[in-house]
Design an enzyme around this catalytic site. Structure first.
Site, PDB file in Angstrom:
ATOM      1  N   SER A 159       0.846  -1.195   0.000  1.00  0.00           N
ATOM      2  CA  SER A 159       0.000   0.000   0.000  1.00  0.00           C
ATOM      3  C   SER A 159       0.888   1.253   0.000  1.00  0.00           C
ATOM      4  O   SER A 159       1.944   1.283  -0.634  1.00  0.00           O
ATOM      5  CB  SER A 159      -0.935  -0.060   1.216  1.00  0.00           C
ATOM      6  N   LYS A 177      -5.037   3.380  -3.216  1.00  0.00           N
ATOM      7  CA  LYS A 177      -4.395   2.722  -2.066  1.00  0.00           C
ATOM      8  C   LYS A 177      -5.357   2.671  -0.870  1.00  0.00           C
ATOM      9  O   LYS A 177      -5.285   1.717  -0.077  1.00  0.00           O
ATOM     10  CB  LYS A 177      -3.090   3.426  -1.700  1.00  0.00           C
TER      11      LYS A 177
HETATM   12  C1  HXC Z   1      -1.458  13.143 -16.407  1.00  0.00           C
HETATM   13  C2  HXC Z   1      -1.281  11.020 -17.252  1.00  0.00           C
HETATM   14  C3  HXC Z   1       0.119  11.018 -17.014  1.00  0.00           C
HETATM   15  C4  HXC Z   1       0.697  12.193 -16.429  1.00  0.00           C
HETATM   16  C5  HXC Z   1      -0.428   9.110 -17.902  1.00  0.00           C
HETATM   17  N1  HXC Z   1      -1.552   9.825 -17.805  1.00  0.00           N
HETATM   18  N2  HXC Z   1       0.614   9.810 -17.413  1.00  0.00           N
HETATM   19  N3  HXC Z   1      -2.051  12.070 -16.945  1.00  0.00           N
HETATM   20  N4  HXC Z   1      -0.129  13.216 -16.130  1.00  0.00           N
HETATM   21  N5  HXC Z   1       2.000  12.240 -16.160  1.00  0.00           N
HETATM   22  C6  HXC Z   1      -2.888   9.469 -18.278  1.00  0.00           C
HETATM   23  C7  HXC Z   1      -2.871   9.362 -19.804  1.00  0.00           C
HETATM   24  O1  HXC Z   1      -2.970  10.644 -20.385  1.00  0.00           O
HETATM   25  C8  HXC Z   1      -4.089   8.476 -20.052  1.00  0.00           C
HETATM   26  O2  HXC Z   1      -5.300   9.211 -19.969  1.00  0.00           O
HETATM   27  C9  HXC Z   1      -4.072   7.538 -18.875  1.00  0.00           C
HETATM   28  O3  HXC Z   1      -3.260   8.161 -17.847  1.00  0.00           O
HETATM   29  C10 HXC Z   1      -3.458   6.195 -19.217  1.00  0.00           C
HETATM   30  O4  HXC Z   1      -2.176   6.422 -19.746  1.00  0.00           O
HETATM   31  P1  HXC Z   1      -1.373   5.293 -20.550  1.00  0.00           P
HETATM   32  O5  HXC Z   1       0.002   5.788 -20.776  1.00  0.00           O
HETATM   33  O6  HXC Z   1      -2.182   4.843 -21.725  1.00  0.00           O
HETATM   34  O7  HXC Z   1      -1.411   4.081 -19.488  1.00  0.00           O
HETATM   35  P2  HXC Z   1      -0.568   2.765 -19.395  1.00  0.00           P
HETATM   36  O8  HXC Z   1       0.278   2.545 -20.632  1.00  0.00           O
HETATM   37  O9  HXC Z   1      -1.482   1.691 -18.968  1.00  0.00           O
HETATM   38  O10 HXC Z   1       0.500   3.084 -18.218  1.00  0.00           O
HETATM   39  C11 HXC Z   1       0.116   3.230 -16.889  1.00  0.00           C
HETATM   40  C12 HXC Z   1       0.865   4.391 -16.233  1.00  0.00           C
HETATM   41  C13 HXC Z   1       2.391   4.298 -16.474  1.00  0.00           C
HETATM   42  C14 HXC Z   1       0.525   4.399 -14.745  1.00  0.00           C
HETATM   43  C15 HXC Z   1       0.379   5.688 -16.848  1.00  0.00           C
HETATM   44  O11 HXC Z   1       3.056   5.399 -15.896  1.00  0.00           O
HETATM   45  C16 HXC Z   1       2.995   3.013 -15.939  1.00  0.00           C
HETATM   46  O12 HXC Z   1       2.976   2.001 -16.642  1.00  0.00           O
HETATM   47  N6  HXC Z   1       3.527   3.002 -14.701  1.00  0.00           N
HETATM   48  C17 HXC Z   1       4.135   1.791 -14.064  1.00  0.00           C
HETATM   49  C18 HXC Z   1       5.353   2.156 -13.240  1.00  0.00           C
HETATM   50  C19 HXC Z   1       5.036   3.151 -12.147  1.00  0.00           C
HETATM   51  O13 HXC Z   1       4.205   4.052 -12.286  1.00  0.00           O
HETATM   52  N7  HXC Z   1       5.776   3.006 -11.049  1.00  0.00           N
HETATM   53  C20 HXC Z   1       5.657   3.888  -9.908  1.00  0.00           C
HETATM   54  C21 HXC Z   1       4.859   3.220  -8.845  1.00  0.00           C
HETATM   55  S1  HXC Z   1       5.118   4.228  -7.459  1.00  0.00           S
HETATM   56  P3  HXC Z   1      -6.048   9.823 -21.298  1.00  0.00           P
HETATM   57  O14 HXC Z   1      -7.226  10.540 -20.745  1.00  0.00           O
HETATM   58  O15 HXC Z   1      -5.038  10.727 -21.954  1.00  0.00           O
HETATM   59  O16 HXC Z   1      -6.400   8.634 -22.156  1.00  0.00           O
HETATM   60  C22 HXC Z   1       3.825   4.333  -6.538  1.00  0.00           C
HETATM   61  C23 HXC Z   1       4.161   5.177  -5.331  1.00  0.00           C
HETATM   62  C24 HXC Z   1       3.081   5.329  -4.338  1.00  0.00           C
HETATM   63  O17 HXC Z   1       2.812   3.801  -6.788  1.00  0.00           O
HETATM   64  C25 HXC Z   1       3.442   6.209  -3.196  1.00  0.00           C
HETATM   65  C26 HXC Z   1       4.789   6.837  -3.137  1.00  0.00           C
HETATM   66  C27 HXC Z   1       5.077   7.700  -1.901  1.00  0.00           C
HETATM   67  P1  NAP Z   2       8.034   0.195  -9.712  1.00  0.00           P
HETATM   68  O1  NAP Z   2       9.422  -0.379  -9.689  1.00  0.00           O
HETATM   69  O2  NAP Z   2       7.662   0.973 -10.912  1.00  0.00           O
HETATM   70  O3  NAP Z   2       6.997  -0.965  -9.438  1.00  0.00           O
HETATM   71  C1  NAP Z   2       5.748  -1.057 -10.045  1.00  0.00           C
HETATM   72  C2  NAP Z   2       5.657  -2.396 -10.733  1.00  0.00           C
HETATM   73  O4  NAP Z   2       4.334  -2.609 -11.182  1.00  0.00           O
HETATM   74  C3  NAP Z   2       6.584  -2.551 -11.927  1.00  0.00           C
HETATM   75  O5  NAP Z   2       7.361  -3.718 -11.735  1.00  0.00           O
HETATM   76  C4  NAP Z   2       5.649  -2.745 -13.116  1.00  0.00           C
HETATM   77  O6  NAP Z   2       6.237  -3.686 -14.015  1.00  0.00           O
HETATM   78  C5  NAP Z   2       4.394  -3.288 -12.436  1.00  0.00           C
HETATM   79  N1  NAP Z   2       3.166  -2.957 -13.155  1.00  0.00           N
HETATM   80  C6  NAP Z   2       2.699  -1.728 -13.486  1.00  0.00           C
HETATM   81  N2  NAP Z   2       1.541  -1.834 -14.147  1.00  0.00           N
HETATM   82  C7  NAP Z   2       1.251  -3.150 -14.198  1.00  0.00           C
HETATM   83  C8  NAP Z   2       0.167  -3.897 -14.741  1.00  0.00           C
HETATM   84  N3  NAP Z   2      -0.850  -3.293 -15.359  1.00  0.00           N
HETATM   85  N4  NAP Z   2       0.184  -5.249 -14.629  1.00  0.00           N
HETATM   86  C9  NAP Z   2       1.227  -5.881 -14.014  1.00  0.00           C
HETATM   87  N5  NAP Z   2       2.263  -5.235 -13.477  1.00  0.00           N
HETATM   88  C10 NAP Z   2       2.280  -3.887 -13.574  1.00  0.00           C
HETATM   89  O7  NAP Z   2       7.824   1.176  -8.476  1.00  0.00           O
HETATM   90  P2  NAP Z   2       8.167   1.152  -6.910  1.00  0.00           P
HETATM   91  O8  NAP Z   2       8.382   2.580  -6.543  1.00  0.00           O
HETATM   92  O9  NAP Z   2       9.192   0.157  -6.571  1.00  0.00           O
HETATM   93  O10 NAP Z   2       6.749   0.712  -6.285  1.00  0.00           O
HETATM   94  C11 NAP Z   2       6.484  -0.623  -5.884  1.00  0.00           C
HETATM   95  C12 NAP Z   2       5.269  -0.662  -4.972  1.00  0.00           C
HETATM   96  O11 NAP Z   2       5.533   0.107  -3.786  1.00  0.00           O
HETATM   97  C13 NAP Z   2       4.016  -0.056  -5.579  1.00  0.00           C
HETATM   98  O12 NAP Z   2       2.882  -0.773  -5.130  1.00  0.00           O
HETATM   99  C14 NAP Z   2       3.999   1.340  -5.000  1.00  0.00           C
HETATM  100  O13 NAP Z   2       2.722   1.894  -4.999  1.00  0.00           O
HETATM  101  C15 NAP Z   2       4.504   1.076  -3.599  1.00  0.00           C
HETATM  102  N6  NAP Z   2       5.074   2.242  -2.933  1.00  0.00           N
HETATM  103  C16 NAP Z   2       6.232   2.794  -3.356  1.00  0.00           C
HETATM  104  C17 NAP Z   2       6.797   3.854  -2.643  1.00  0.00           C
HETATM  105  C18 NAP Z   2       8.113   4.432  -3.054  1.00  0.00           C
HETATM  106  O14 NAP Z   2       8.692   5.236  -2.308  1.00  0.00           O
HETATM  107  N7  NAP Z   2       8.673   4.068  -4.183  1.00  0.00           N
HETATM  108  C19 NAP Z   2       6.149   4.357  -1.525  1.00  0.00           C
HETATM  109  C20 NAP Z   2       4.930   3.797  -1.127  1.00  0.00           C
HETATM  110  C21 NAP Z   2       4.412   2.731  -1.832  1.00  0.00           C
HETATM  111  P3  NAP Z   2       5.958  -3.676 -15.611  1.00  0.00           P
HETATM  112  O15 NAP Z   2       6.313  -2.333 -16.110  1.00  0.00           O
HETATM  113  O16 NAP Z   2       6.849  -4.792 -16.101  1.00  0.00           O
HETATM  114  O17 NAP Z   2       4.508  -4.015 -15.780  1.00  0.00           O
END
Ligand code: HXC
Ligand code: NAP
Length: 273
Positions: A159, A177
């Site tokens: 989370s 979350k």
């Molecule tokens: C505004 C955005 C955006 C941005 C994407 N979108 N990026 N909107 N600002 N920077 C919008 C797009 O415009 C689109 O809406 C919709 O989101 C879907 O975008 P896609 O690129 O088509 O989605 P997809 O390819 O499925 O990718 C999902 C994703 C991408 C979340 C957007 O960033 C991803 O794959 N992320 C995985 C890795 C990741 O994010 N890791 C970090 C986890 S950290 P429209 O309306 O234009 O169609 C985390 C931390 C939590 O969770 C807490 C930390 C303290």
């Molecule tokens: P990260 O490396 O980007 O991890 C996210 C993972 O999710 C990637 O391995 C990505 O792999 C996978 N993923 C994304 N979309 C997916 C989908 N549709 N289906 C299957 N897999 C998918 O980021 P991280 O910062 O280490 O975060 C890991 C976890 O910790 C997340 O749940 C995040 O919310 C949580 N968290 C992180 C922080 C922080 O400080 N970083 C703080 C609080 C909580 P693919 O691209 O291969 O799909």
């Protein structure tokens, strides 16, 4: 193998299905579960992420001992699936059972995030994050249920803490979350009767992760660090240790807990420092 915190092989004979297991925090968790003896299936969209991470685990296993029967490190297996697609999730679960014989630990770490103000967020932007983080977690839990019930297994959700207060530009993730926390508590109550434990870890800001790269611009990084009572960002290792503990028998009466691992960060949000 790194310095052992836990007794060697404490997760031997377990099989973990880890989403987001190819990178970052959950990649570390998958590696740690394997070091503790579990076989691990690494699951996400990108087979490149997964194969690199699986190779690292399997190479550590080979380094530890050439006899697969005597090594204490588990084996890793990469299986691509998008957690938003129930049919892909079901195939990944079936492939893992075929490979390792069972699943008794599920870690839900797959997530998506970006910074965006609520007024600029599109319906698809909001929906995409909810689809990955919350509905994806549900899809996995639902598909793994029969297997977890059979094995009296457990679920560990990853989370966050940003929904405990209001966090600007994080409406989508906060909503998702908060839902993950609700799902954790509800499943703990409903599935506890089957011997399935359901818990979560809420990490604070963790150094060297995609999350921090996306959310914390370099100029404010030091300011955030100073707000953490323990005076440092978290390490992936901090989350790994909490995960191995929660997945072990040492946590056998812990169910429905959301363990915050953030150095006291969110509690200090009001601090004027
Ligand atoms: C505004 C955005 C955006 C941005 C994407 N979108 N990026 N909107 N600002 N920077 C919008 C797009 O415009 C689109 O809406 C919709 O989101 C879907 O975008 P896609 O690129 O088509 O989605 P997809 O390819 O499925 O990718 C999902 C994703 C991408 C979340 C957007 O960033 C991803 O794959 N992320 C995985 C890795 C990741 O994010 N890791 C970090 C986890 S950290 P429209 O309306 O234009 O169609 C985390 C931390 C939590 O969770 C807490 C930390 C303290
Ligand atoms: P990260 O490396 O980007 O991890 C996210 C993972 O999710 C990637 O391995 C990505 O792999 C996978 N993923 C994304 N979309 C997916 C989908 N549709 N289906 C299957 N897999 C998918 O980021 P991280 O910062 O280490 O975060 C890991 C976890 O910790 C997340 O749940 C995040 O919310 C949580 N968290 C992180 C922080 C922080 O400080 N970083 C703080 C609080 C909580 P693919 O691209 O291969 O799909």
């Amino acid at each position: 193998m790194g310095q052992l915190v836990f007794h060697q092989g404490i997760l031997k004979d377990h099989v973990a299905f880890v989403t987001g297991g190819g990178t970052g925090i959950t990649g570390g968790v998958a590696h740690a579960l394997a070091e503790a003896g579990a076989n691990v299936a690494l699951v996400s969209r990108s087979i490149e992420h997964l194969e690199t991470a699986a190779k690292a685990i399997n190479e550590a296993r080979v380094r530890e001992g050439s006899d697969p029967e005597s090594t204490s490190i588990g084996e890793a297996f990469a299986v691509a699936a998008d957690v938003r697609k129930p049919e892909e999730v079901e195939k990944a679960i079936a492939a893992t059972i075929e490979r390792f014989g069972k699943i008794d630990i599920v870690v839900n770490g797959a997530a998506g995030n970006f910074l965006c103000t609520a007024e600029e967020l599109s319906p698809n932007g909001f929906g995409t994050v909810v689809d990955i983080d919350l509905k994806g977690t549900f899809n996995i839990c639902r598909a793994a249920f029969a297997e977890l019930k059979k094995n009296r297994g457990q679920i560990l959700n990853i989370s966050a803490t940003l929904h405990y207060l209001g966090t600007p530009m994080q409406l989508h993730v906060s909503a998702a979350k908060a839902g993950v926390d609700a799902l954790t508590k509800n499943l703990a109550v409903e599935w506890g009767h089957y011997g399935i434990r359901v818990n979560a870890i809420a990490p604070g800001p963790i150094e060297d992760t995609e999350g921090i790269k996306r959310l914390v611009p370099e100029p404010i990084k030091e300011k955030i660090r100073q707000r953490v009572p323990l005076g440092r960002f978290g390490l992936i290792k901090d989350i790994e240790n909490a995960a191995v503990f929660l997945c072990s028998d040492a946590a056998s009466y812990i169910n429905g807990a959301i363990i915050v691992v953030d150095g006291g960060h969110w509690l200090a949000s009001n601090s004027l420092r």
